[in-house]
Design an enzyme around this catalytic site. Structure first.
Site: not given
Lengths: 141, 177
Positions: A106, A37
């Site tokens: 994440c 990302c």
């Protein structure tokens, strides 16, 4: 996709955002990035003489989940020894924040940031210990 | 029509397995395949044959979408050579690169906060040049040097740079420039 309340809370009121002074003692930095990302995360820990993390700060450029993950770990590592901090797993972070599968990376990023910061501390600290031990003795070997 | 599902994407289109490809040749080869398996052409075929044609068409489409994008092509070439990117789990980028990324993000954030459109455009131009340089290096690494681990590193870096480009575009749109 909707964020969990805990993610939103950390995202809207991130804890411990910032950077320690360059010359602060006992500070180590972990920098990591997620190619999936393009998120980048910097985690700093401030370790006292007893080897306990007394403070932590972060700076993260990324989505809400990445910011929440790093904010959460700055809270979690405080008061922990380095080894205790290393035992924090991404699954615990993901569970606490109720991250959906697409955002698991994440939490991986946050776990790896802790590892990188501790490794940085050990690299610096190890070098310092060696120097101190060498003072006044023959370390030419 | 001869369906060979074991062909890789490059073989399927009859083009050399390289990063630097002839985009027109790729598109032509793709159109040729699609025209051969167009549903109108096999209304007379059996169900089984029709299903096979459909699968073939889907595979050609997937292969085309992968190869037409430079990063998709690079990723696929690496995959063919046994190197996976692990974009989800490989977080250990070089510290210097990550530091630079932080600085880029800060610069974009500051320019956006200051509503500084010329600065954002300047950053955009600089980034475009950086991306071009990386892509040139990637072409050499993949096609000439065959240095796949290093090429994988460049692909991962390009993913971050793509994100920067997005950030600049979002900022420019927000400022209505």
């Amino acid at each position: 996709m909707s964020y969990s309340t805990k993610v939103l809370d950390h995202y809207e009121n991130p804890r411990n955002v910032g950077t320690f002074g360059k010359d602060d003692e006992g500070v180590a930095t972990g920098m990591v990035g997620a190619p999936a990302c393009g998120d980048v995360m910097k985690l700093q820990i401030k370790v006292n003489k007893d080897g306990v993390i007394e403070d932590a700060k972060f700076k993260t450029y990324g989505c809400g989940s990445a910011i929440a993950s790093s904010s959460l770990v700055t809270e979690w590592v405080k008061g922990k020894t380095l080894d205790e901090a290393l035992s924090i797993k991404n699954t615990q972070i993901a569970e606490e924040l109720a991250l959906p599968p697409v955002k698991i990376h994440c939490s991986v990023l946050a776990e790896d940031a802790i590892k990188a910061a501790v490794a940085d501390y050990k690299a610096k600290h190890g070098a310092m210990v060696e120097t101190a031990a060498c003072k006044g003795s023959d370390c030419s070997n | 029509m001869n369906f060979d599902f074991s062909k890789n994407h490059f073989e399927l289109f009859g083009i050399p397995p390289l990063y630097q490809i002839d985009a027109i040749q790729l598109e032509q080869a793709y159109r040729d395949i699609q025209s051969q398996v167009h549903p109108d052409k096999f209304s007379h075929l059996s169900d089984a044959e029709r299903r096979l044609s459909m699968q073939w068409s889907t595979q050609a489409n997937e292969a085309y979408q992968t190869l037409r994008q430079p990063l998709g092509r690079a990723r696929y070439l690496l995959h063919l050579n046994g190197v996976e990117l692990h974009e989800e789990t490989n977080t250990a980028m070089s510290p210097a690169f990550l530091m630079q990324q932080m600085e880029w993000r800060e610069a974009i954030g500051e320019a956006r906060a200051a509503k500084d459109v010329p600065e954002l455009e300047h950053l955009s131009g600089q980034l475009r040049a950086d991306i071009q340089a990386q892509q040139d290096q990637l072409a050499d690494l993949l096609d000439k040097d065959k240095n796949y681990p290093k090429a994988a590193e460049i692909v991962r870096e390009l993913k971050f740079m793509g994100k920067l480009r997005e950030e600049i575009n979002v900022a420019l749109e927000a400022l209505d420039a």
